[in-house]
Design a protein around this motif. Structure first.
Motif, PDB file in Angstrom:
ATOM      1  N   LEU A  45      -9.628 -10.168  -3.096  1.00 55.94           N
ATOM      2  CA  LEU A  45     -10.642  -9.065  -4.001  1.00 55.94           C
ATOM      3  C   LEU A  45     -12.074  -9.477  -3.774  1.00 55.94           C
ATOM      4  CD1 LEU A  45      -8.482  -8.661  -7.275  1.00 55.94           C
ATOM      5  CD2 LEU A  45      -8.224  -7.577  -5.228  1.00 55.94           C
ATOM      6  N   GLN A  98      -3.855   3.651  -0.434  1.00 51.33           N
ATOM      7  CA  GLN A  98      -4.405   2.926  -1.640  1.00 51.33           C
ATOM      8  C   GLN A  98      -3.364   1.643  -1.806  1.00 51.33           C
ATOM      9  OE1 GLN A  98      -4.466   5.793  -4.862  1.00 51.33           O
ATOM     10  NE2 GLN A  98      -6.318   6.926  -3.828  1.00 51.33           N
ATOM     11  N   THR A 136     -13.351  -3.967  -3.830  1.00 49.72           N
ATOM     12  CA  THR A 136     -12.495  -3.711  -2.543  1.00 49.72           C
ATOM     13  C   THR A 136     -11.419  -4.725  -2.327  1.00 49.72           C
ATOM     14  OG1 THR A 136     -12.805  -2.653  -0.300  1.00 49.72           O
ATOM     15  CG2 THR A 136     -14.276  -4.713  -1.069  1.00 49.72           C
ATOM     16  N   VAL A 137     -10.522  -4.635  -1.159  1.00 50.70           N
ATOM     17  CA  VAL A 137      -9.796  -5.521  -0.813  1.00 50.70           C
ATOM     18  C   VAL A 137     -10.024  -5.791   0.719  1.00 50.70           C
ATOM     19  CG1 VAL A 137      -7.169  -6.003  -0.546  1.00 50.70           C
ATOM     20  CG2 VAL A 137      -8.006  -4.656  -2.438  1.00 50.70           C
ATOM     21  N   TYR A 175      -0.519  -6.804  -9.296  1.00 53.06           N
ATOM     22  CA  TYR A 175      -0.335  -6.201  -7.624  1.00 53.06           C
ATOM     23  C   TYR A 175       1.013  -6.299  -7.575  1.00 53.06           C
ATOM     24  CZ  TYR A 175      -0.327 -11.254  -6.375  1.00 53.06           C
ATOM     25  OH  TYR A 175      -0.407 -12.454  -6.034  1.00 53.06           O
ATOM     26  N   GLU A 208      -4.848 -11.293   1.732  1.00 54.13           N
ATOM     27  CA  GLU A 208      -5.813 -10.145   0.879  1.00 54.13           C
ATOM     28  C   GLU A 208      -6.643 -10.893  -0.258  1.00 54.13           C
ATOM     29  OE1 GLU A 208      -2.566  -8.148   2.702  1.00 54.13           O
ATOM     30  OE2 GLU A 208      -2.353  -9.797   1.324  1.00 54.13           O
ATOM     31  N   SER A 267     -11.599  -0.175 -10.706  1.00 56.81           N
ATOM     32  CA  SER A 267     -11.022   0.844  -9.647  1.00 56.81           C
ATOM     33  C   SER A 267     -11.478   0.470  -8.310  1.00 56.81           C
ATOM     34  CB  SER A 267     -11.517   2.388  -9.984  1.00 56.81           C
ATOM     35  OG  SER A 267     -12.951   2.232  -9.720  1.00 56.81           O
ATOM     36  N   TRP A 268     -10.571   0.561  -7.408  1.00 53.44           N
ATOM     37  CA  TRP A 268     -10.530   0.139  -6.218  1.00 53.44           C
ATOM     38  C   TRP A 268     -11.434   1.147  -5.284  1.00 53.44           C
ATOM     39  CZ3 TRP A 268      -8.524   3.114  -1.920  1.00 53.44           C
ATOM     40  CH2 TRP A 268      -8.725   2.255  -0.748  1.00 53.44           C
ATOM     41  N   GLN A 269     -12.202   0.650  -4.439  1.00 55.44           N
ATOM     42  CA  GLN A 269     -12.923   1.673  -3.443  1.00 55.44           C
ATOM     43  C   GLN A 269     -12.757   1.053  -2.131  1.00 55.44           C
ATOM     44  OE1 GLN A 269     -16.058   3.259  -5.187  1.00 55.44           O
ATOM     45  NE2 GLN A 269     -17.058   4.140  -3.442  1.00 55.44           N
ATOM     46  N   ARG A 270     -12.375   1.827  -1.179  1.00 53.86           N
ATOM     47  CA  ARG A 270     -12.334   1.351   0.405  1.00 53.86           C
ATOM     48  C   ARG A 270     -13.612   0.688   0.938  1.00 53.86           C
ATOM     49  NH1 ARG A 270     -13.007   2.435   5.731  1.00 53.86           N
ATOM     50  NH2 ARG A 270     -14.603   4.006   5.121  1.00 53.86           N
ATOM     51  N   TRP A 273       0.813  -1.229  -0.132  1.00 51.05           N
ATOM     52  CA  TRP A 273       0.011  -0.060   0.092  1.00 51.05           C
ATOM     53  C   TRP A 273       0.959   1.191  -0.090  1.00 51.05           C
ATOM     54  CZ3 TRP A 273      -5.337  -0.312   0.818  1.00 51.05           C
ATOM     55  CH2 TRP A 273      -6.131  -1.523   0.999  1.00 51.05           C
TER      56      TRP A 273
END
Length: 784
Positions: free
Chosen positions: A505, A443, A476-477, A526, A503, A460-463, A431
């Motif tokens: 997804l 991020q 999200t992760v 990643y 981790e 896209s990633w979102q929290r 991160w």
């Protein structure tokens, strides 16, 4: 002994007794037809003996009065039982009522009957009441040991139960089916007991051990636990060819344990830009030029430098490293990183038109220390590097895996919707801080692209998926890991189950984020990180694989400064301690003066703030002044930023006024005694230097530097005399006199502590062009 069913049949055969068979209520609910059991011939006799009708047993209406019985109320068809018609003034409620009749010719048991006034109301329920049955006698319950939590205690509890309920079963052989079944139940109970304990432990922040539980508990109070942060550094290269150097090229360093720590060029996985490199900027190619031997020192605060030669290809916005080697016997190199703003080519006509290039850099990159040009080298080919190692995986949603392509894990989520998960094979995920806002969460170094679309569609990633719309292509992760269990299925898929921290997804469910289509193919890129171990020392990132991608460009590399920013994941104990107090750590309102000070000091350019609240006659006004860092002047944009910040946090009904600080200018006279071997001029110069407002050549700041005094900081005479004593050639301080400019006319002795107001700052610039900002006069006695 006769039963109730036999009594009704016996009563039908009687020639002397009669009884109520049933009651029918008409539509008005005010007329009741009482049907009897036997068609007795003595109707008149029955008519004369039936009396005292009573209706009782209601809830809202306990009793219902009945009108007197007349002869007209009786009726009977030939060969059939008689019928008695009773009338009531008003119907009863919805309760079950009991009609009781008195009379000598009525059987005591059948002289009463239950009915409902609402029998004719529409209902799908059976109106017949089930017969009453006596409850079965159950054996006493076995004693329950609520402390039984493991296999042995459950086995003992079941053995005691079987001995109490089935005393004839005394088999205790382990091969017996009953014993095997008993032990199987004990094993299952042991697993369920452990699962209950684990669920109970994960339900509380104080006892949770899994990363997923800690993160979810912390987010309930808006606290985001820190993940593994990746380190970053600058790298110089000795290149063999010029051109744009792409990001993502590997380079490495050796850790303390001898393990390789991987880095990549660029500022992260999302960095796709190229960095210009040129052999003309290699080490030893850019050398500083001194016009005269008296200018072989590049002083602190310098923002320009002359280089030997021209046609160097330098450009604005380029980064350069100014590296000064340590003195003989020293161990510290003086290094500075500057960003160029202007390049100008020229020549030295005195020495045969020697070609030169002058480079200038930003004021914020002004040198903090002196650099000896005889030991200084300039290096270009600077590129940022980020710690981490890159991996790439591919998966398909609800499809058969093929080759290196895996199958996503699809589980049933809330409301029966499919939940698409994909656990990453490598860990831990790297991160990095958000480049947009320092307060925003970190991020992940992660890229997800759907490959079966034309063109490929990035997700896209979102929290939190709770913030996503139903058609947003986000993921999200989750800090969890799944591992394969069991054998591979005929279709090639493998069953997977939860396996602790890691981790994974997680995609949307069609309400919060779009759900991936069946058969969708994704590619995941990643990077993993080693956390705090990536903060390697300076000159540690030197390993360039000659056969690797970077080996085509460079032969040598090195990091002039230590890598920084790397951090391990926040420990569980730290999350437990900080999460409940996180919402109190940063207040978004201001009530007391110190609250306004804290809000103003949160700005990076504010050294200290002072606040005073007053009633101005119409309303309350808060006056806040700030001391800017490294300056005495508040820029217009800084003034606006401060006003907006305090305006958002002020109390309703209070006005906020921001102003520049009030400076207290002092005129000082310092009487010192010089050593016998020292010249008075040298002593005076040395004293003025240590008391100046400049940054000294040794890296220290003068006594009256703008950052040394702030709001309310007093002037201690003992500290002032200590600084003067450190000046070259000073034997002692005889006296110090002062005058506050604009307040007193003459100079008086400096007290032990000279105090100022909470909104005032001491200032002694000693600038002859600006005498209103304070002055210093040094009188040297003795010496030469």
């Amino acid at each position: 002994m006769n039963t109730p069913g036999d009594r009704r049949q016996a009563l039908r055969q009687s020639t002397t007794l009669n009884g109520i068979d049933f009651i029918r209520v008409d539509a008005t609910q005010t007329k009741l037809e009482v049907h009897f059991l036997n068609p007795v011939p003595g109707r008149n006799q029955l008519r004369s003996t039936v009396k005292d009708p009573r209706i009782s047993g209601g809830d809202a209406i306990p009793t219902v009065p009945v009108r007197p019985i007349t002869d007209a109320d009786w009726s009977q068809n030939p060969g059939e039982p008689p019928v008695l018609t009773l009338r009531v003034p008003a119907p009863g409620d919805f309760s079950q009522y009991t009609l009781s009749l008195g009379g000598e010719l009525l059987d005591p048991f059948f002289s009463r009957a239950t009915f409902s006034f609402k029998a004719n109301c529409d209902s799908r329920l059976d109106c017949e009441q089930p017969p009453e049955e006596c409850a079965l006698e159950l054996p006493p319950p076995p004693p329950i040991d609520y402390l039984a939590k493991d296999f042995a205690s459950f086995r003992k509890a079941l053995s005691d139960f079987s001995a109490q309920r089935h005393p004839e079963w005394q088999e205790r052989s382990e091969a017996d089916f009953g014993v095997m079944f008993l032990e199987s139940l004990s094993s299952l109970a042991d697993d369920l007991s452990y699962l209950q304990d684990r669920i109970a432990a994960e339900a509380s922040l104080d006892t949770a051990t899994q990363r997923r539980s800690l993160v979810r508990h912390a987010r309930l109070v808006d606290y985001e636990p820190r993940p593994i942060m990746t380190a970053q550094a600058w790298l110089w290269l000795e290149v063999t060819k010029s051109g744009p150097l792409p990001a993502g090229l590997p380079v490495s360093a050796l850790g303390p344990d001898g393990e390789r720590i991987d880095f990549e060029t660029g500022r992260g996985l999302a960095d796709t830009q190229t960095y210009p490199v040129d052999p003309r900027w290699n080490p030893g190619k850019l050398e500083p030029y001194a016009w005269d031997d008296s200018e072989r020192c590049l002083p602190a605060g310098a923002t320009e430098l002359w280089l030997q030669g021209d046609g160097l290809g330098l450009f604005a916005e380029q980064w350069l490293l100014i590296d000064t080697e340590p003195r003989t016997g020293g161990n510290e190199s003086i290094r500075a990183l500057v960003r160029l703003t202007e390049i100008q080519e020229g020549s030295d006509p005195l020495f045969g038109d020697t070609k030169l290039t002058r480079v200038s850099w930003r004021a914020e990159d002004a040198l903090a220390r002196d650099h000896d040009l005889t030991r200084t080298h300039v290096r270009g080919n600077l590129v940022p590097v980020t710690q981490g190692r890159r991996f790439r995986e591919s998966f398909i949603v609800e499809g058969a895996p093929s080759g290196e392509r895996q199958s996503a894990l699809v589980r049933t989520g809330l409301n029966g919707t499919p939940q698409v998960l994909f656990p990453l094979a490598q860990a831990p995920l790297a991160w990095h801080p958000s480049s947009e806002d320092a307060d925003s969460p970190a991020q992940p170094e992660l890229s997800v692209v759907r490959q079966d679309e034309d063109p490929p569609e990035p997700w896209s990633w979102q929290r939190s998926l709770l913030d996503a719309g139903s058609f947003e292509t986000v993921f999200t992760v989750d800090p969890i890991r799944y591992r394969p269990v069991g054998l591979r299925h005929p279709d090639g898929t493998v069953s997977m189950d939860y396996d602790g921290d890691g981790e994974t997804l997680r995609f949307g469910d069609g309400v919060f984020g779009e759900m991936p289509d069946e058969g969708a193919v994704f590619e995941v890129t990643y990077r993993t990180s080693v956390g705090a171990a990536g903060n390697v020392a300076a000159d540690s990132i030197t390993l360039v694989d000659p056969n690797g991608p970077l080996g085509e460009w460079a032969t040598q590399a090195g990091n002039p400064f230590p890598a920084e920013g790397g951090a391990d994941a926040e420990s569980a104990e730290s999350v437990r301690r900080l999460a409940p107090e996180a919402f109190r750590a940063r207040r978004l309102n201001a009530v007391r003066p110190e609250d306004y000070d804290a809000a103003a000091e949160s700005l990076p350019w504010v050294q200290r703030a002072g606040t005073v609240a007053r009633y101005t006659g119409s309303w309350h006004t808060v006056f806040t002044a700030v001391d800017p860092l490294g300056s005495e002047v508040l820029a217009p944009e800084q003034h606006l930023e401060l006003a907006i910040l305090l305006g958002r946090r002020r109390i309703a009904g209070h006005e906020v006024y921001t102003s520049a600080p009030r400076y207290v200018s002092l005129d000082l006279e310092v009487f010192v005694c010089a050593r016998p071997e020292a010249f008075q001029g040298d002593v005076e110069e040395a004293v003025l230097e240590v008391l100046s407002d400049k940054r000294l050549r040794n890296g220290r700041t003068g006594f009256f530097h703008v950052d040394r005094f702030s709001f309310g900081t007093p002037l201690e005479r003992s500290v002032l005399e200590k600084e003067i004593q450190l000046a070259h050639g000073v034997a002692g301080v005889r006296d110090v006199r002062y005058r506050r400019r604009g307040f007193t006319a003459g100079l008086v002795a400096l007290p032990e502590t000279l105090t100022v107001g909470t909104d005032e700052i001491l200032r002694v610039d000693n600038n002859p062009s600006r005498p209103e900002r304070g002055s210093i006069k040094v009188i040297v006695e003795g010496g030469k």
